[in-house]
Write a protein that holds these residues in place. Sequence first.
Motif, PDB file in Angstrom:
ATOM      1  N   ASP A  13      41.926  71.822  18.639  1.00 30.55           N
ATOM      2  CA  ASP A  13      41.188  72.635  17.676  1.00 30.55           C
ATOM      3  C   ASP A  13      40.357  73.644  18.462  1.00 30.55           C
ATOM      4  O   ASP A  13      39.438  73.268  19.197  1.00 30.55           O
ATOM      5  N   THR A  14      40.679  74.937  18.324  1.00 32.67           N
ATOM      6  CA  THR A  14      39.941  75.988  19.034  1.00 32.67           C
ATOM      7  C   THR A  14      38.805  76.560  18.193  1.00 32.67           C
ATOM      8  O   THR A  14      38.083  77.449  18.648  1.00 32.67           O
ATOM      9  N   GLY A  15      38.667  76.059  16.969  1.00 34.42           N
ATOM     10  CA  GLY A  15      37.685  76.616  16.053  1.00 34.42           C
ATOM     11  C   GLY A  15      38.277  77.676  15.158  1.00 34.42           C
ATOM     12  O   GLY A  15      37.757  77.964  14.076  1.00 34.42           O
ATOM     13  N   GLU A  16      39.375  78.261  15.605  1.00 38.12           N
ATOM     14  CA  GLU A  16      40.074  79.290  14.826  1.00 38.12           C
ATOM     15  C   GLU A  16      41.454  78.832  14.390  1.00 38.12           C
ATOM     16  O   GLU A  16      41.986  79.316  13.393  1.00 38.12           O
ATOM     17  N   GLU A  17      42.033  77.904  15.155  1.00 45.17           N
ATOM     18  CA  GLU A  17      43.361  77.419  14.828  1.00 45.17           C
ATOM     19  C   GLU A  17      43.581  76.036  15.432  1.00 45.17           C
ATOM     20  O   GLU A  17      42.863  75.609  16.330  1.00 45.17           O
ATOM     21  N   MET A  18      44.587  75.335  14.918  1.00 47.91           N
ATOM     22  CA  MET A  18      45.040  74.073  15.492  1.00 47.91           C
ATOM     23  C   MET A  18      46.314  74.345  16.271  1.00 47.91           C
ATOM     24  O   MET A  18      47.228  75.013  15.767  1.00 47.91           O
ATOM     25  N   ARG A  19      46.380  73.870  17.508  1.00 51.46           N
ATOM     26  CA  ARG A  19      47.537  74.109  18.349  1.00 51.46           C
ATOM     27  C   ARG A  19      48.112  72.769  18.796  1.00 51.46           C
ATOM     28  O   ARG A  19      47.380  71.879  19.233  1.00 51.46           O
ATOM     29  N   LEU A  20      49.442  72.638  18.712  1.00 52.37           N
ATOM     30  CA  LEU A  20      50.129  71.425  19.123  1.00 52.37           C
ATOM     31  C   LEU A  20      50.827  71.672  20.456  1.00 52.37           C
ATOM     32  O   LEU A  20      51.632  72.599  20.585  1.00 52.37           O
ATOM     33  N   THR A  21      50.504  70.863  21.465  1.00 49.46           N
ATOM     34  CA  THR A  21      51.188  70.959  22.751  1.00 49.46           C
ATOM     35  C   THR A  21      51.987  69.687  22.985  1.00 49.46           C
ATOM     36  O   THR A  21      51.571  68.595  22.601  1.00 49.46           O
ATOM     37  N   ASP A  22      53.121  69.831  23.616  1.00 49.80           N
ATOM     38  CA  ASP A  22      54.037  68.700  23.829  1.00 49.80           C
ATOM     39  C   ASP A  22      54.718  68.888  25.178  1.00 49.80           C
ATOM     40  O   ASP A  22      55.501  69.823  25.360  1.00 49.80           O
ATOM     41  N   GLN A  23      54.411  68.017  26.114  1.00 52.63           N
ATOM     42  CA  GLN A  23      55.065  68.065  27.415  1.00 52.63           C
ATOM     43  C   GLN A  23      55.961  66.854  27.582  1.00 52.63           C
ATOM     44  O   GLN A  23      55.538  65.719  27.347  1.00 52.63           O
ATOM     45  N   GLN A  24      57.205  67.075  27.981  1.00 55.03           N
ATOM     46  CA  GLN A  24      58.178  66.009  28.174  1.00 55.03           C
ATOM     47  C   GLN A  24      58.728  66.100  29.591  1.00 55.03           C
ATOM     48  O   GLN A  24      59.318  67.107  29.970  1.00 55.03           O
ATOM     49  N   THR A  25      58.530  65.033  30.359  1.00 53.98           N
ATOM     50  CA  THR A  25      58.925  65.028  31.767  1.00 53.98           C
ATOM     51  C   THR A  25      59.797  63.825  32.081  1.00 53.98           C
ATOM     52  O   THR A  25      59.492  62.706  31.663  1.00 53.98           O
ATOM     53  N   THR A  26      60.872  64.054  32.819  1.00 52.66           N
ATOM     54  CA  THR A  26      61.713  62.980  33.342  1.00 52.66           C
ATOM     55  C   THR A  26      61.839  63.169  34.850  1.00 52.66           C
ATOM     56  O   THR A  26      62.129  64.271  35.324  1.00 52.66           O
ATOM     57  N   THR A  27      61.580  62.092  35.609  1.00 50.76           N
ATOM     58  CA  THR A  27      61.750  62.164  37.050  1.00 50.76           C
ATOM     59  C   THR A  27      62.572  60.978  37.529  1.00 50.76           C
ATOM     60  O   THR A  27      62.625  59.936  36.884  1.00 50.76           O
ATOM     61  N   PHE A  28      63.218  61.156  38.669  1.00 51.48           N
ATOM     62  CA  PHE A  28      63.938  60.074  39.346  1.00 51.48           C
ATOM     63  C   PHE A  28      63.546  60.100  40.806  1.00 51.48           C
ATOM     64  O   PHE A  28      63.559  61.160  41.454  1.00 51.48           O
ATOM     65  N   GLU A  29      63.196  58.932  41.346  1.00 51.95           N
ATOM     66  CA  GLU A  29      62.748  58.849  42.728  1.00 51.95           C
ATOM     67  C   GLU A  29      63.447  57.707  43.443  1.00 51.95           C
ATOM     68  O   GLU A  29      63.452  56.582  42.955  1.00 51.95           O
ATOM     69  N   ASN A  30      64.052  58.017  44.572  1.00 49.22           N
ATOM     70  CA  ASN A  30      64.689  57.006  45.411  1.00 49.22           C
ATOM     71  C   ASN A  30      64.131  57.156  46.821  1.00 49.22           C
ATOM     72  O   ASN A  30      64.509  58.059  47.562  1.00 49.22           O
ATOM     73  N   ALA A  31      63.199  56.276  47.168  1.00 48.54           N
ATOM     74  CA  ALA A  31      62.518  56.387  48.458  1.00 48.54           C
ATOM     75  C   ALA A  31      63.464  56.167  49.628  1.00 48.54           C
ATOM     76  O   ALA A  31      63.327  56.786  50.676  1.00 48.54           O
ATOM     77  N   SER A  32      64.444  55.261  49.461  1.00 48.37           N
ATOM     78  CA  SER A  32      65.332  54.937  50.577  1.00 48.37           C
ATOM     79  C   SER A  32      66.199  56.127  50.980  1.00 48.37           C
ATOM     80  O   SER A  32      66.531  56.287  52.155  1.00 48.37           O
ATOM     81  N   SER A  33      66.553  56.970  50.008  1.00 50.04           N
ATOM     82  CA  SER A  33      67.361  58.146  50.320  1.00 50.04           C
ATOM     83  C   SER A  33      66.526  59.418  50.386  1.00 50.04           C
ATOM     84  O   SER A  33      67.061  60.496  50.662  1.00 50.04           O
ATOM     85  N   GLY A  34      65.226  59.300  50.109  1.00 52.54           N
ATOM     86  CA  GLY A  34      64.343  60.462  50.188  1.00 52.54           C
ATOM     87  C   GLY A  34      64.631  61.510  49.136  1.00 52.54           C
ATOM     88  O   GLY A  34      64.492  62.710  49.400  1.00 52.54           O
ATOM     89  N   GLN A  35      64.998  61.067  47.934  1.00 54.79           N
ATOM     90  CA  GLN A  35      65.352  62.002  46.863  1.00 54.79           C
ATOM     91  C   GLN A  35      64.364  61.929  45.706  1.00 54.79           C
ATOM     92  O   GLN A  35      63.863  60.855  45.363  1.00 54.79           O
ATOM     93  N   PHE A  36      64.110  63.077  45.099  1.00 49.21           N
ATOM     94  CA  PHE A  36      63.241  63.151  43.928  1.00 49.21           C
ATOM     95  C   PHE A  36      63.751  64.266  43.019  1.00 49.21           C
ATOM     96  O   PHE A  36      63.912  65.407  43.443  1.00 49.21           O
ATOM     97  N   ARG A  37      64.059  63.912  41.763  1.00 49.73           N
ATOM     98  CA  ARG A  37      64.513  64.908  40.787  1.00 49.73           C
ATOM     99  C   ARG A  37      63.491  64.995  39.658  1.00 49.73           C
ATOM    100  O   ARG A  37      62.880  63.989  39.281  1.00 49.73           O
TER     101      ARG A  37
END
Length: 278
Positions: free
Chosen positions: A83-107
């Motif tokens: 609520d900014t006082g002038e309007e209501m704003r909807l934010t939506d963040q969607q994150t997917t990660t994959f981490e494999n320490a043994s192979s040193g990979q991160f997506r």
Amino acid sequence: MSRPKLGTLLLVSASLVAGSSPALAGLEAARALVPHRAVYDLKLRDVSERSGIEGMFGRMVYEFTGSACTGFTTNFRFVTKIDTGEEMRLTDQQTTTFENASSGQFRFDTKSYTDEKLDKQVTGEAKDDANGLKIALAKPDPREVDLTPAKFPTEHMLDVIENARAGKRFFEARIFDGSEDGDKSLMTSTVVGLQQTPAADDPDAKSAGEFSAKPYWPVTIAYYNEDGKTDALPVYRMSFKLYDNGITRDLTMDYGDFVLSGTLSKLELLDKQPETCR
């Protein structure tokens, strides 16, 4: 846990074996991570006049699955109404990660929406290299970036637990989590308090179910720009109570101009994959 961001802004156990090699200790620590889905109710805790915010509430869902052998996947959703006082704003963040320490990979793949319209998508992968990290970005614009060596999120949180168990209360580290534009790392300073047992009147503990009476560590992690100094003001700070099974609760997310609190409202343990490393 990845850094929660807001719109364009945005945990884990170690059971080390005494006398084991670092590689074996790291594997045993990762095996102790508990796959789970946690839901947090968010509300505005503090706000400055310059923020332009009069009210805010929302929900965060954090899902952690996988194994030490195959790697870990995190699905994260962070939704707020502002609520900014002038309007209501909807934010939506969607994150997917994959981490494999043994192979040193991160997506990583992050989509940020405002009022259900896609504002930004950042997709890419990072790979440990002899000289540091090599980042290959696919979206929004394909490009490659070379960075100095840095920890990935789960790897860093395992360090938090290792230091907590060893009685080391403060340490610094550089991390890469794919946040913002996916082309920078961040400096962090972590403070770990003495292990505590939940108080009888702790309102957030009961949501942890069978773990509600288990001891936890209070943890605060401050994040700084990669070229900044840790004696300057952080760009973001996060505090939480961390159980030794990787579950967190009682979150505080300080963005500078405003602070959000996150209360654990639902916890679901998920099936653990067989640990059969080849």
